[in-house]
Design an enzyme around this catalytic site. Sequence first.
Site, PDB file in Angstrom:
ATOM      1  N   TYR A  61      10.476  -1.895 -11.155  1.00  7.66           N
ATOM      2  CA  TYR A  61       9.393  -2.878 -11.267  1.00  7.66           C
ATOM      3  C   TYR A  61       9.902  -4.176 -11.897  1.00  7.66           C
ATOM      4  CZ  TYR A  61       6.042   0.924 -10.300  1.00  7.66           C
ATOM      5  OH  TYR A  61       5.346   1.970  -9.729  1.00  7.66           O
ATOM      6  N   SER A  83      -2.485   3.329  -6.607  1.00  5.99           N
ATOM      7  CA  SER A  83      -3.297   2.429  -5.753  1.00  5.99           C
ATOM      8  C   SER A  83      -4.693   2.986  -5.503  1.00  5.99           C
ATOM      9  CB  SER A  83      -2.599   2.130  -4.423  1.00  5.99           C
ATOM     10  OG  SER A  83      -1.531   1.239  -4.600  1.00  5.99           O
ATOM     11  N   GLY A  90      -6.410  -3.418  -4.221  1.00  7.14           N
ATOM     12  CA  GLY A  90      -7.440  -4.452  -4.421  1.00  7.14           C
ATOM     13  C   GLY A  90      -8.482  -4.449  -3.307  1.00  7.14           C
ATOM     14  N   GLY A 140     -13.743  -5.006  -2.972  1.00  8.37           N
ATOM     15  CA  GLY A 140     -14.720  -5.713  -2.143  1.00  8.37           C
ATOM     16  C   GLY A 140     -14.508  -7.213  -2.121  1.00  8.37           C
ATOM     17  N   LYS A 141     -13.398  -7.680  -2.694  1.00  6.91           N
ATOM     18  CA  LYS A 141     -13.232  -9.147  -2.760  1.00  6.91           C
ATOM     19  C   LYS A 141     -12.684  -9.743  -1.457  1.00  6.91           C
ATOM     20  CE  LYS A 141      -8.812  -8.966  -5.283  1.00  6.91           C
ATOM     21  NZ  LYS A 141      -8.140  -9.359  -6.527  1.00  6.91           N
TER      22      LYS A 141
HETATM   23  N1  LIG Z   1       4.748   5.903  -7.167  1.00  7.13           N
HETATM   24  C1  LIG Z   1       4.608   4.883  -6.374  1.00  7.13           C
HETATM   25  O1  LIG Z   1       5.237   4.785  -5.315  1.00  7.13           O
HETATM   26  C2  LIG Z   1       3.647   3.785  -6.736  1.00  7.13           C
HETATM   27  C3  LIG Z   1       3.276   2.821  -5.780  1.00  7.13           C
HETATM   28  C4  LIG Z   1       2.366   1.838  -6.164  1.00  7.13           C
HETATM   29  C5  LIG Z   1       1.850   1.841  -7.464  1.00  7.13           C
HETATM   30  N2  LIG Z   1       2.236   2.778  -8.376  1.00  7.13           N
HETATM   31  C6  LIG Z   1       1.710   2.812  -9.758  1.00  7.13           C
HETATM   32  O2  LIG Z   1       0.291   2.752  -9.699  1.00  7.13           O
HETATM   33  C7  LIG Z   1      -0.182   1.607 -10.419  1.00  7.13           C
HETATM   34  C8  LIG Z   1      -1.417   1.097  -9.747  1.00  7.13           C
HETATM   35  O3  LIG Z   1      -1.127   0.736  -8.389  1.00  7.13           O
HETATM   36  P1  LIG Z   1      -1.781  -0.536  -7.765  1.00  7.13           P
HETATM   37  O4  LIG Z   1      -1.483  -1.715  -8.624  1.00  7.13           O
HETATM   38  O5  LIG Z   1      -1.415  -0.589  -6.345  1.00  7.13           O
HETATM   39  O6  LIG Z   1      -3.347  -0.142  -7.983  1.00  7.13           O
HETATM   40  P2  LIG Z   1      -4.688  -0.703  -7.406  1.00  7.13           P
HETATM   41  O7  LIG Z   1      -5.690  -0.440  -8.489  1.00  7.13           O
HETATM   42  O8  LIG Z   1      -4.976  -0.133  -6.078  1.00  7.13           O
HETATM   43  O9  LIG Z   1      -4.477  -2.279  -7.209  1.00  7.13           O
HETATM   44  C9  LIG Z   1      -4.353  -3.125  -8.317  1.00  7.13           C
HETATM   45  C10 LIG Z   1      -4.528  -4.556  -7.887  1.00  7.13           C
HETATM   46  O10 LIG Z   1      -5.854  -4.774  -7.411  1.00  7.13           O
HETATM   47  C11 LIG Z   1      -6.354  -5.996  -7.923  1.00  7.13           C
HETATM   48  N3  LIG Z   1      -7.420  -5.640  -8.873  1.00  7.13           N
HETATM   49  C12 LIG Z   1      -7.401  -4.615  -9.787  1.00  7.13           C
HETATM   50  N4  LIG Z   1      -8.553  -4.558 -10.455  1.00  7.13           N
HETATM   51  C13 LIG Z   1      -9.329  -5.551  -9.992  1.00  7.13           C
HETATM   52  C14 LIG Z   1     -10.630  -5.972 -10.304  1.00  7.13           C
HETATM   53  N5  LIG Z   1     -11.362  -5.348 -11.236  1.00  7.13           N
HETATM   54  N6  LIG Z   1     -11.138  -7.046  -9.622  1.00  7.13           N
HETATM   55  C15 LIG Z   1     -10.413  -7.649  -8.669  1.00  7.13           C
HETATM   56  N7  LIG Z   1      -9.160  -7.289  -8.316  1.00  7.13           N
HETATM   57  C16 LIG Z   1      -8.608  -6.234  -8.978  1.00  7.13           C
HETATM   58  C17 LIG Z   1      -5.182  -6.692  -8.596  1.00  7.13           C
HETATM   59  O11 LIG Z   1      -4.427  -7.440  -7.655  1.00  7.13           O
HETATM   60  P3  LIG Z   1      -4.771  -8.944  -7.234  1.00  7.13           P
HETATM   61  O12 LIG Z   1      -5.501  -9.603  -8.357  1.00  7.13           O
HETATM   62  O13 LIG Z   1      -3.468  -9.554  -6.914  1.00  7.13           O
HETATM   63  O14 LIG Z   1      -5.648  -8.815  -6.014  1.00  7.13           O
HETATM   64  C18 LIG Z   1      -4.336  -5.522  -9.047  1.00  7.13           C
HETATM   65  O15 LIG Z   1      -2.992  -5.849  -9.241  1.00  7.13           O
HETATM   66  C19 LIG Z   1       1.021   0.644 -10.444  1.00  7.13           C
HETATM   67  O16 LIG Z   1       0.963  -0.267 -11.513  1.00  7.13           O
HETATM   68  C20 LIG Z   1       2.165   1.618 -10.596  1.00  7.13           C
HETATM   69  O17 LIG Z   1       2.287   2.006 -11.962  1.00  7.13           O
HETATM   70  C21 LIG Z   1       3.119   3.760  -8.010  1.00  7.13           C
END
Ligand SMILES: NC(=O)c1ccc[n+]([C@@H]2O[C@H](COP(=O)([O-])OP(=O)(O)OC[C@H]3O[C@@H](n4cnc5c(N)ncnc54)[C@H](OP(=O)(O)O)[C@@H]3O)[C@@H](O)[C@H]2O)c1
Length: 358
Positions: free
Chosen positions: A59, A223, A228, A232-233
């Site tokens: 990361y 995720s 994101g 709903g954005k």
């Molecule tokens: N093992 C793996 O292969 C793998 C892969 C991916 C992730 N992960 C882990 O899982 C964690 C979470 O994954 P993810 O970041 O993809 O999770 P996610 O919750 O699906 O997406 C997070 C993204 O959504 C947006 N967001 C989050 N909350 C919001 C809200 N309340 N309002 C508006 N936009 C919002 C933000 O991006 P924007 O503001 O840019 O839209 C944020 O960076 C990572 O940090 C990592 O630790 C692991």
Amino acid sequence: MSLTNFRALGRSGLVVSPLCLGTMTFGPGDWGADEAASRGIFNAYRDAGGNFVDTADIYSGGVSEELVGKFIRETKSRDDIVLATKFGFNGSSSPLTGTAGGGGNPHAGGAGAKNIHRALDASLKRLGTDHIDLYWMHIWDGVTPVEEIVQTLGDLVRAGKIRHYAFSDTPAWVAMKAATIASERRIPGPIAMQVEYSLVARGVEAEHFSAAREAGMGVMPWSPLAGGFLTGKYKRDDTADTGRLSGANPFGDSKFTDRNWLVLDALRDVAAELACDPAQAALAWTMARPGVTSTIVGARTAAQLASNIAAASIRLNDDQMNRLNEVSKPADGFTSSLASPVIRKMVYGGHDVTGWGE
Ligand SMILES: NC(=O)c1ccc[n+]([C@@H]2O[C@H](COP(=O)([O-])OP(=O)(O)OC[C@H]3O[C@@H](n4cnc5c(N)ncnc54)[C@H](OP(=O)(O)O)[C@@H]3O)[C@@H](O)[C@H]2O)c1
């Protein structure tokens, strides 16, 4: 529910919050959070009582680990925090780091013993600690024998450099084989699986959830908001300039399918009934799914995280769960058809027999 509703991760004594703080956004990058924003996110999570932090060596090219280590030192919280990091992706030449040109060191990635030892030493240095609480194989490399992976990680548990290990992005049969080898050879075994899981990514239910239950592994969704999408954005007719899913990036626009927009419509209805955001309803759905131990939330700002943490106290009623389950139901695969009530009746003389753990 709150972040202090601690639970054991898999069949282990590692006690974790129901929401784990994902730190893939920490550090430079188009959708990353700079140091001040990352500190705000980390502190907001800790203030809410969370004890579980997930990072990876890959990361932000290692900056995420450096920031996590720094924030833990600043808050003197090393003993309180369950610190998880990952090895496996290659930092020397990879599309993930924008250096896909080739010519990298093949021993700077994968799950061979040589790389695991190298990667762990580098992570410990960046994190500024002498042990990792939960060490993830980030991705199955498709090459290293499962025996070598289990032996190497089990030895590291015995040496005290890691307390536990687990598998991310790994076929269910590999994780199951590892758990079986470990148990048969009296080697410490894996305690969890990390998988993409959300209302628009339920493919892992068929094999991974069953394997995890059978082998005593906790399931940790990543995720949960589909990067994101489930906030709903994004608008169906205009997905530009909104967030991480806009424009060209590794996550691409793969979430913008007709089926996913239908799921989002149903999610919006449920969220309106609960007077909450779609993101909160989506997280509440994920946290309530059987087998899920701790859901990894990601955020680019502290405000996003605060909103996501509030989801822990939202509860969907049976009707709302059923409606979301139905609209997001994954297509039946071969394995799920085997577990159908029809087959059960064909096997048990017309009776509905309930198996252990069902
Ligand atoms: N093992 C793996 O292969 C793998 C892969 C991916 C992730 N992960 C882990 O899982 C964690 C979470 O994954 P993810 O970041 O993809 O999770 P996610 O919750 O699906 O997406 C997070 C993204 O959504 C947006 N967001 C989050 N909350 C919001 C809200 N309340 N309002 C508006 N936009 C919002 C933000 O991006 P924007 O503001 O840019 O839209 C944020 O960076 C990572 O940090 C990592 O630790 C692991």
